[in-house]
Motif scaffolding. Structure first.
Motif, PDB file in Angstrom:
ATOM      1  N   GLN A 116     -10.105  -2.191  -3.595  1.00 12.93           N
ATOM      2  CA  GLN A 116     -10.761  -0.895  -3.443  1.00 12.93           C
ATOM      3  C   GLN A 116     -11.933  -0.810  -4.405  1.00 12.93           C
ATOM      4  O   GLN A 116     -11.815  -1.167  -5.580  1.00 12.93           O
ATOM      5  CB  GLN A 116      -9.776   0.234  -3.720  1.00 12.93           C
ATOM      6  N   LYS A 117     -13.072  -0.365  -3.909  1.00 14.54           N
ATOM      7  CA  LYS A 117     -14.255  -0.222  -4.754  1.00 14.54           C
ATOM      8  C   LYS A 117     -14.022   0.898  -5.768  1.00 14.54           C
ATOM      9  O   LYS A 117     -13.720   2.029  -5.403  1.00 14.54           O
ATOM     10  CB  LYS A 117     -15.488   0.086  -3.910  1.00 14.54           C
ATOM     11  N   ILE A 118     -14.136   0.527  -7.034  1.00 19.00           N
ATOM     12  CA  ILE A 118     -13.929   1.468  -8.120  1.00 19.00           C
ATOM     13  C   ILE A 118     -15.287   1.964  -8.617  1.00 19.00           C
ATOM     14  O   ILE A 118     -16.205   1.164  -8.823  1.00 19.00           O
ATOM     15  CB  ILE A 118     -13.170   0.803  -9.288  1.00 19.00           C
ATOM     16  N   ASP A 119     -15.423   3.249  -8.780  1.00 21.05           N
ATOM     17  CA  ASP A 119     -16.651   3.787  -9.359  1.00 21.05           C
ATOM     18  C   ASP A 119     -16.646   3.506 -10.859  1.00 21.05           C
ATOM     19  O   ASP A 119     -15.876   4.103 -11.623  1.00 21.05           O
ATOM     20  CB  ASP A 119     -16.741   5.298  -9.113  1.00 21.05           C
ATOM     21  N   THR A 146      -5.724  -6.019  -1.415  1.00 21.05           N
ATOM     22  CA  THR A 146      -5.134  -6.526  -0.181  1.00 21.05           C
ATOM     23  C   THR A 146      -5.600  -7.959   0.031  1.00 21.05           C
ATOM     24  O   THR A 146      -6.769  -8.272  -0.202  1.00 21.05           O
ATOM     25  CB  THR A 146      -5.553  -5.672   1.027  1.00 21.05           C
ATOM     26  N   ILE A 147      -4.682  -8.825   0.462  1.00 21.10           N
ATOM     27  CA  ILE A 147      -5.021 -10.202   0.804  1.00 21.10           C
ATOM     28  C   ILE A 147      -4.507 -10.478   2.206  1.00 21.10           C
ATOM     29  O   ILE A 147      -3.341 -10.203   2.519  1.00 21.10           O
ATOM     30  CB  ILE A 147      -4.397 -11.213  -0.190  1.00 21.10           C
ATOM     31  N   LEU A 206      -9.733  -4.783   8.166  1.00 21.96           N
ATOM     32  CA  LEU A 206     -10.373  -3.528   8.565  1.00 21.96           C
ATOM     33  C   LEU A 206      -9.487  -2.339   8.231  1.00 21.96           C
ATOM     34  O   LEU A 206      -9.976  -1.278   7.834  1.00 21.96           O
ATOM     35  CB  LEU A 206     -10.676  -3.563  10.065  1.00 21.96           C
ATOM     36  N   GLY A 207      -8.174  -2.523   8.361  1.00 21.68           N
ATOM     37  CA  GLY A 207      -7.248  -1.465   7.989  1.00 21.68           C
ATOM     38  C   GLY A 207      -7.332  -1.140   6.504  1.00 21.68           C
ATOM     39  O   GLY A 207      -7.267   0.027   6.100  1.00 21.68           O
ATOM     40  N   ALA A 208      -7.498  -2.181   5.675  1.00 22.40           N
ATOM     41  CA  ALA A 208      -7.639  -1.961   4.231  1.00 22.40           C
ATOM     42  C   ALA A 208      -8.937  -1.222   3.920  1.00 22.40           C
ATOM     43  O   ALA A 208      -8.974  -0.312   3.087  1.00 22.40           O
ATOM     44  CB  ALA A 208      -7.600  -3.298   3.496  1.00 22.40           C
ATOM     45  N   VAL A 209     -10.011  -1.591   4.605  1.00 25.78           N
ATOM     46  CA  VAL A 209     -11.291  -0.904   4.410  1.00 25.78           C
ATOM     47  C   VAL A 209     -11.153   0.568   4.768  1.00 25.78           C
ATOM     48  O   VAL A 209     -11.667   1.459   4.063  1.00 25.78           O
ATOM     49  CB  VAL A 209     -12.400  -1.579   5.245  1.00 25.78           C
ATOM     50  N   GLU A 210     -10.447   0.833   5.842  1.00 23.32           N
ATOM     51  CA  GLU A 210     -10.255   2.215   6.275  1.00 23.32           C
ATOM     52  C   GLU A 210      -9.463   2.999   5.218  1.00 23.32           C
ATOM     53  O   GLU A 210      -9.794   4.146   4.906  1.00 23.32           O
ATOM     54  CB  GLU A 210      -9.511   2.237   7.619  1.00 23.32           C
TER      55      GLU A 210
END
Length: 290
Positions: free
Chosen positions: A177-180, A119-120, A128-132
């Motif tokens: 998005q944080k990737i494992d 997201t940009i 904050l919506g993207a984090v959610e």
């Protein structure tokens, strides 16, 4: 043959490449862009009394010690020389397209390259919506390397404050998005558009695998799927030497970025290859073939 190397004085890879070129040509010139003066009327670009336009070629190893939008202006000086006929590796215009993370990402996604959800936005509320949605996101400056300035923000108390702090330094917010990571990610290296080698950056418990966070280099063999994605990604930019950062996940390979310059250290430490020698030989062959 007189070939200059654009790089940083004291930088390991820049000095190594300048030494390698000198061993092959008898001419050593490490160009610090801070000291270059371009005269548009004469078409000459002076560095310590040397007219760069009169060289047989230039290799761009580094355009500055730290990534910033100012580096795009330095590349414009070199683009002028390239448009006037000076062979430059890689093309300044090609480097511009990957130096800015957003420009690189847009090209990759338009080219159908799989990447982590991204997201940009300039809006704190949208961020904050993207984090959610993501649960946790990696916020990345548009000009950076080795994860400098990046931060992980997860949903919950304190998220707004963390986003606002990042936004204060980065008006355009780029987040993925944080990737494992499966313990490592890959650097898949190409020279002249042809596959060269692959090394892994193995993590040390941090969220990223960079050596600055304790990661180490190791030899690696990419899956056919990862190789195909990396080859397609690098072909979008027409770089002479580059490294595609890929993570192999259960859902398939994702590309993080295509490097503007490519790193010599991982290739040497993990694969035992002298990338500077291979690159210098490639450049000399290209110049002779003009």
């Amino acid at each position: 043959m007189k070939i200059g190397v654009v790089g940083t004085r004291g930088g390991w890879s820049s000095e190594l490449l300048a030494d390698t070129v000198a061993a092959r040509t008898g001419h050593r010139l490490l160009v610090d862009m801070e000291q270059v003066c371009l005269d548009l009327d004469s078409g000459k670009a002076w560095f310590q009394g040397v007219d760069l336009a009169g060289l047989d070629g230039l290799i761009i190893k580094k355009i500055g010690a730290r990534y910033s939008p100012d580096l795009l202006d330095r590349l414009e000086l070199l683009r002028f020389l390239a448009e006037r006929g000076l062979p430059i590796f890689s093309s300044p215009l090609s480097i511009m397209r990957v130096l800015d993370r957003l420009s690189c990402t847009v090209t990759l996604r338009l080219g159908g390259i799989p990447m982590p959800p991204t997201t940009i936005t300039e809006s704190v509320d949208e961020a904050l919506g993207a984090v959610e949605r993501y649960g946790a996101a990696v916020f990345k400056p548009l000009f950076t390397s080795k994860a400098r300035g990046m931060t992980v923000i997860g949903r919950g108390p304190g998220a707004r404050e963390a986003v606002e702090a990042f936004h204060a330094e980065n008006p355009i917010m780029y987040m993925q998005q944080k990737i494992d990571l499966p313990g490592q990610d890959l650097g898949i290296v190409f020279l002249g558009g042809k596959y060269m080698t692959t090394y892994a950056r193995c993590g040390n418990g941090a969220w990223n695998t960079t050596t600055e966070s304790g990661g180490r280099y190791a030899p690696a063999v990419p899956t056919p799927e990862a190789m195909a994605v990396a080859e397609k990604a690098q072909a979008l930019f027409n770089l002479d030497f580059t490294c595609v950062d890929v993570v192999e996940t259960a859902g398939g390979p994702f590309v993080f970025e295509v490097s503007a310059f490519g790193g010599f250290r991982g290739i040497q430490d993990a694969c035992g290859l002298d990338a500077s020698a291979m690159y210098a030989d490639y450049v000399m062959e290209k110049i002779r073939g003009r």
